[in-house]
Scaffold this motif. Sequence first.
Motif, PDB file in Angstrom:
ATOM      1  N   LEU A 129     101.308  95.978  24.630  1.00 22.36           N
ATOM      2  CA  LEU A 129     100.348  96.432  25.638  1.00 22.36           C
ATOM      3  C   LEU A 129      99.979  95.330  26.629  1.00 22.36           C
ATOM      4  CD1 LEU A 129      97.939  98.681  23.519  1.00 22.36           C
ATOM      5  CD2 LEU A 129     100.050  99.285  24.730  1.00 22.36           C
ATOM      6  N   LEU A 130      99.570  94.170  26.134  1.00 25.74           N
ATOM      7  CA  LEU A 130      99.144  93.106  27.041  1.00 25.74           C
ATOM      8  C   LEU A 130     100.332  92.397  27.690  1.00 25.74           C
ATOM      9  CD1 LEU A 130      96.196  92.491  27.652  1.00 25.74           C
ATOM     10  CD2 LEU A 130      96.361  90.473  26.204  1.00 25.74           C
ATOM     11  N   GLY A 131     101.502  92.498  27.064  1.00 25.85           N
ATOM     12  CA  GLY A 131     102.710  91.976  27.685  1.00 25.85           C
ATOM     13  C   GLY A 131     103.049  90.539  27.362  1.00 25.85           C
ATOM     14  N   LEU A 132     102.398  89.940  26.341  1.00 25.32           N
ATOM     15  CA  LEU A 132     102.785  88.592  25.938  1.00 25.32           C
ATOM     16  C   LEU A 132     104.157  88.650  25.266  1.00 25.32           C
ATOM     17  CD1 LEU A 132      99.391  87.320  24.475  1.00 25.32           C
ATOM     18  CD2 LEU A 132     100.227  87.209  26.832  1.00 25.32           C
ATOM     19  N   VAL A 133     104.997  87.667  25.532  1.00 23.63           N
ATOM     20  CA  VAL A 133     106.385  87.654  25.051  1.00 23.63           C
ATOM     21  C   VAL A 133     106.471  86.830  23.775  1.00 23.63           C
ATOM     22  CG1 VAL A 133     108.774  87.037  25.586  1.00 23.63           C
ATOM     23  CG2 VAL A 133     107.245  87.863  27.404  1.00 23.63           C
ATOM     24  N   GLN A 134     107.031  87.405  22.711  1.00 24.29           N
ATOM     25  CA  GLN A 134     107.170  86.653  21.460  1.00 24.29           C
ATOM     26  C   GLN A 134     108.269  85.606  21.615  1.00 24.29           C
ATOM     27  OE1 GLN A 134     107.314  88.964  17.886  1.00 24.29           O
ATOM     28  NE2 GLN A 134     107.069  87.153  16.602  1.00 24.29           N
ATOM     29  N   THR A 135     107.967  84.385  21.154  1.00 31.28           N
ATOM     30  CA  THR A 135     108.933  83.288  21.288  1.00 31.28           C
ATOM     31  C   THR A 135     109.413  82.748  19.955  1.00 31.28           C
ATOM     32  OG1 THR A 135     107.075  81.760  21.480  1.00 31.28           O
ATOM     33  CG2 THR A 135     108.092  82.494  23.516  1.00 31.28           C
ATOM     34  N   ASP A 136     108.697  83.028  18.883  1.00 31.71           N
ATOM     35  CA  ASP A 136     109.105  82.532  17.571  1.00 31.71           C
ATOM     36  C   ASP A 136     108.309  83.251  16.503  1.00 31.71           C
ATOM     37  OD1 ASP A 136     111.115  80.647  16.739  1.00 31.71           O
ATOM     38  OD2 ASP A 136     110.252  79.205  18.144  1.00 31.71           O
ATOM     39  N   ARG A 188     104.662  97.278  32.363  1.00 31.10           N
ATOM     40  CA  ARG A 188     103.227  97.608  32.479  1.00 31.10           C
ATOM     41  C   ARG A 188     102.778  97.221  33.888  1.00 31.10           C
ATOM     42  NH1 ARG A 188     104.953  93.942  29.441  1.00 31.10           N
ATOM     43  NH2 ARG A 188     105.011  95.347  27.636  1.00 31.10           N
ATOM     44  N   PRO A 189     101.710  97.804  34.390  1.00 32.43           N
ATOM     45  CA  PRO A 189     101.379  97.630  35.809  1.00 32.43           C
ATOM     46  C   PRO A 189     100.601  96.357  36.126  1.00 32.43           C
ATOM     47  CG  PRO A 189      99.848  99.171  34.834  1.00 32.43           C
ATOM     48  CD  PRO A 189     100.853  98.837  33.760  1.00 32.43           C
ATOM     49  N   PHE A 190     100.827  95.288  35.383  1.00 27.97           N
ATOM     50  CA  PHE A 190     100.121  94.032  35.609  1.00 27.97           C
ATOM     51  C   PHE A 190     100.892  92.913  34.930  1.00 27.97           C
ATOM     52  CE2 PHE A 190      98.660  95.777  31.628  1.00 27.97           C
ATOM     53  CZ  PHE A 190      98.568  94.691  30.779  1.00 27.97           C
ATOM     54  N   LYS A 191     100.539  91.678  35.269  1.00 30.84           N
ATOM     55  CA  LYS A 191     101.146  90.498  34.662  1.00 30.84           C
ATOM     56  C   LYS A 191     100.049  89.509  34.294  1.00 30.84           C
ATOM     57  CE  LYS A 191     103.747  86.977  33.564  1.00 30.84           C
ATOM     58  NZ  LYS A 191     104.346  86.902  32.218  1.00 30.84           N
ATOM     59  N   ILE A 192      99.996  89.115  33.013  1.00 29.28           N
ATOM     60  CA  ILE A 192      99.086  88.050  32.588  1.00 29.28           C
ATOM     61  C   ILE A 192      99.597  86.726  33.156  1.00 29.28           C
ATOM     62  CG2 ILE A 192      98.149  86.784  30.620  1.00 29.28           C
ATOM     63  CD1 ILE A 192      97.058  89.611  30.847  1.00 29.28           C
ATOM     64  N   VAL A 193      98.712  85.976  33.833  1.00 28.98           N
ATOM     65  CA  VAL A 193      99.117  84.711  34.450  1.00 28.98           C
ATOM     66  C   VAL A 193      98.243  83.541  34.010  1.00 28.98           C
ATOM     67  CG1 VAL A 193     100.109  85.850  36.474  1.00 28.98           C
ATOM     68  CG2 VAL A 193      97.704  85.125  36.515  1.00 28.98           C
ATOM     69  N   GLY A 194      97.260  83.779  33.152  1.00 32.87           N
ATOM     70  CA  GLY A 194      96.399  82.679  32.742  1.00 32.87           C
ATOM     71  C   GLY A 194      95.687  82.983  31.437  1.00 32.87           C
ATOM     72  N   PHE A 218      95.640 101.093  32.168  1.00 32.14           N
ATOM     73  CA  PHE A 218      96.797 101.159  31.273  1.00 32.14           C
ATOM     74  C   PHE A 218      96.382 100.932  29.826  1.00 32.14           C
ATOM     75  CE2 PHE A 218     100.176  98.868  28.994  1.00 32.14           C
ATOM     76  CZ  PHE A 218     101.254  99.724  29.148  1.00 32.14           C
ATOM     77  N   LEU A 219      95.551  99.951  29.591  1.00 29.21           N
ATOM     78  CA  LEU A 219      95.161  99.607  28.221  1.00 29.21           C
ATOM     79  C   LEU A 219      94.283 100.688  27.600  1.00 29.21           C
ATOM     80  CD1 LEU A 219      94.475  95.793  28.751  1.00 29.21           C
ATOM     81  CD2 LEU A 219      96.445  96.827  27.601  1.00 29.21           C
ATOM     82  N   PRO A 237      92.520  95.758  18.027  1.00 26.94           N
ATOM     83  CA  PRO A 237      92.486  96.502  16.764  1.00 26.94           C
ATOM     84  C   PRO A 237      91.687  95.839  15.654  1.00 26.94           C
ATOM     85  CG  PRO A 237      94.704  96.516  17.678  1.00 26.94           C
ATOM     86  CD  PRO A 237      93.908  95.556  18.512  1.00 26.94           C
ATOM     87  N   ASP A 238      91.504  94.521  15.690  1.00 27.47           N
ATOM     88  CA  ASP A 238      90.708  93.825  14.679  1.00 27.47           C
ATOM     89  C   ASP A 238      89.239  93.693  15.069  1.00 27.47           C
ATOM     90  OD1 ASP A 238      92.692  93.527  12.842  1.00 27.47           O
ATOM     91  OD2 ASP A 238      92.902  91.354  13.032  1.00 27.47           O
ATOM     92  N   GLY A 239      88.860  94.240  16.223  1.00 24.83           N
ATOM     93  CA  GLY A 239      87.469  94.173  16.651  1.00 24.83           C
ATOM     94  C   GLY A 239      87.131  93.011  17.546  1.00 24.83           C
ATOM     95  N   ASN A 240      88.114  92.157  17.883  1.00 25.84           N
ATOM     96  CA  ASN A 240      87.867  91.052  18.811  1.00 25.84           C
ATOM     97  C   ASN A 240      87.801  91.577  20.246  1.00 25.84           C
ATOM     98  OD1 ASN A 240      88.353  89.062  16.624  1.00 25.84           O
ATOM     99  ND2 ASN A 240      90.474  89.771  16.820  1.00 25.84           N
ATOM    100  N   ILE A 241      87.193  90.805  21.127  1.00 26.88           N
ATOM    101  CA  ILE A 241      87.052  91.211  22.526  1.00 26.88           C
ATOM    102  C   ILE A 241      88.103  90.518  23.383  1.00 26.88           C
ATOM    103  CG2 ILE A 241      85.545  91.162  24.551  1.00 26.88           C
ATOM    104  CD1 ILE A 241      83.171  91.393  22.691  1.00 26.88           C
ATOM    105  N   ILE A 242      88.802  91.311  24.185  1.00 26.86           N
ATOM    106  CA  ILE A 242      89.724  90.815  25.204  1.00 26.86           C
ATOM    107  C   ILE A 242      88.978  90.832  26.527  1.00 26.86           C
ATOM    108  CG2 ILE A 242      91.866  91.261  26.450  1.00 26.86           C
ATOM    109  CD1 ILE A 242      92.873  92.705  23.913  1.00 26.86           C
ATOM    110  N   GLN A 243      88.944  89.701  27.206  1.00 32.95           N
ATOM    111  CA  GLN A 243      88.235  89.562  28.479  1.00 32.95           C
ATOM    112  C   GLN A 243      89.273  89.467  29.591  1.00 32.95           C
ATOM    113  OE1 GLN A 243      86.002  85.766  29.214  1.00 32.95           O
ATOM    114  NE2 GLN A 243      84.216  87.126  29.220  1.00 32.95           N
ATOM    115  N   LEU A 244      89.299  90.458  30.479  1.00 30.95           N
ATOM    116  CA  LEU A 244      90.292  90.515  31.544  1.00 30.95           C
ATOM    117  C   LEU A 244      89.633  90.274  32.896  1.00 30.95           C
ATOM    118  CD1 LEU A 244      92.678  93.546  30.852  1.00 30.95           C
ATOM    119  CD2 LEU A 244      93.221  91.117  30.709  1.00 30.95           C
ATOM    120  N   TYR A 245      90.260  89.450  33.725  1.00 24.17           N
ATOM    121  CA  TYR A 245      89.725  89.167  35.041  1.00 24.17           C
ATOM    122  C   TYR A 245      90.852  88.717  35.959  1.00 24.17           C
ATOM    123  CZ  TYR A 245      90.227  84.224  33.839  1.00 24.17           C
ATOM    124  OH  TYR A 245      90.751  83.009  33.475  1.00 24.17           O
ATOM    125  N   PHE A 246      90.560  88.692  37.258  1.00 28.91           N
ATOM    126  CA  PHE A 246      91.495  88.139  38.233  1.00 28.91           C
ATOM    127  C   PHE A 246      90.971  86.830  38.806  1.00 28.91           C
ATOM    128  CE2 PHE A 246      91.290  88.299  43.012  1.00 28.91           C
ATOM    129  CZ  PHE A 246      92.300  87.389  43.229  1.00 28.91           C
TER     130      PHE A 246
END
Length: 400
Positions: free
Chosen positions: A38-45, A225-231, A318-319, A346-355
């Motif tokens: 959903l958030l679009g982070l890419v798994q690296t390992d 997805r209609p956005f890109k995480i950049v920070g 989207f989310l 899903p674990d109850g933590n808060i995701i904070q989204l901004y530009f």
Amino acid sequence: MFEVGGVRMRRPFKIRRVSHVGLNARNMPEMKRCYGDLLGLVQTDVSEGLADRFDPEHRIIPEPGSRGLHFYRYGADHHQFVLMDQRLWEILDPDHTTLRVNQLSWQVGSLEEVRNAIECLGGEKQRITRSGRDMPGSNWHTYVLDPDGYTFELTFGMEQIGWDRLSKPRASWDALRFGEFPDLPHQPENIEMAGQRDAGVDLRAGFEPTPQDGRYDVDGVRLPRPFKIVGLGPLSIVVEDFERSVAHYEQIFGFDLRFRGEWNGVRFAALACNTAHHAMMLYEASVRPVLGLADDAGLVATGFQVANHRQLRAAVGFLTENGLEEIAVPAELVPGFRHVAHLRDPDGNIIQLYFQMRQCITGDGREGSRSVVGPAADWPAVIDPSDDVFQGEVFMGPWA
């Protein structure tokens, strides 16, 4: 006073930015879906954790529920976000089994600064848990416990992922891992990896994620997805002794106190390490019921920046369409943003989204800056520019 790169400083290191954050996952499959799909982070390992460190056969359990660590990125750094199985955390740190954040990691300016921080922080009688270099990621570090038991990492030299999306091969992990800090200067990374190649290691055998195409036109790039995480950041945590923690992060780690406030009996402080209004927020424990957090929650929120205002509105839509709940957070508790949304994972933590976060020069911004909070669907489609729009750190490289 210390000399840091030719500049006189109060400590022998200077934190430049958030490097990465690690969360302890209770529901690993759903957390992987949330932050990956959903958030679009890419798994690296993926690492089995204790077995990868101590088992010479390097056995790996790849299923989603394995007792291990999953590493993610949004840019070129090998990892900027880590999910650790909660059961593994309880083995590694039995004194802090309820913590949902396993590390708060900050990048300094050089390998020498990491080395020099060891003696400095030890001299301040902090508990240094280890120093050296771990794999995967091959970043140098020293780990310190803060007054509340949070693991605070100073790091430098994170492995970079290029166009081929490959991480360093597992066969090289033992040779690149250091259980203690070496004498400096250390050989450069290209010489290290040339030595691994000459020793017969297949440098093309690293973890490779499945490429993803998409149906969304995201400012000229087709993405899933209609956005890109950049920070990444700010990172927000609960502290038990507010004044002690504010003083600790100012005096020991060198953060700049940008703003402190109180709302409905909840004290909070915004701490900065560069020109962004803040990189870290400290809240009193009384914030938990206000935000619907668990009684033992240490993590308040993990901040993620998207590329622009249009993408921010699209991201929240989207989310929420895919099952995440947008929650109401009082604007008074989250200063420094232009528009900011909050969703629960899903674990109850808060995701904070901004530009956009306010940018401040030294001495500016201490009066705070009122944010515009959700629901995001009510925000205007186009906003007027402010004097610091499109400033701060710039995302480097392609989006996918």
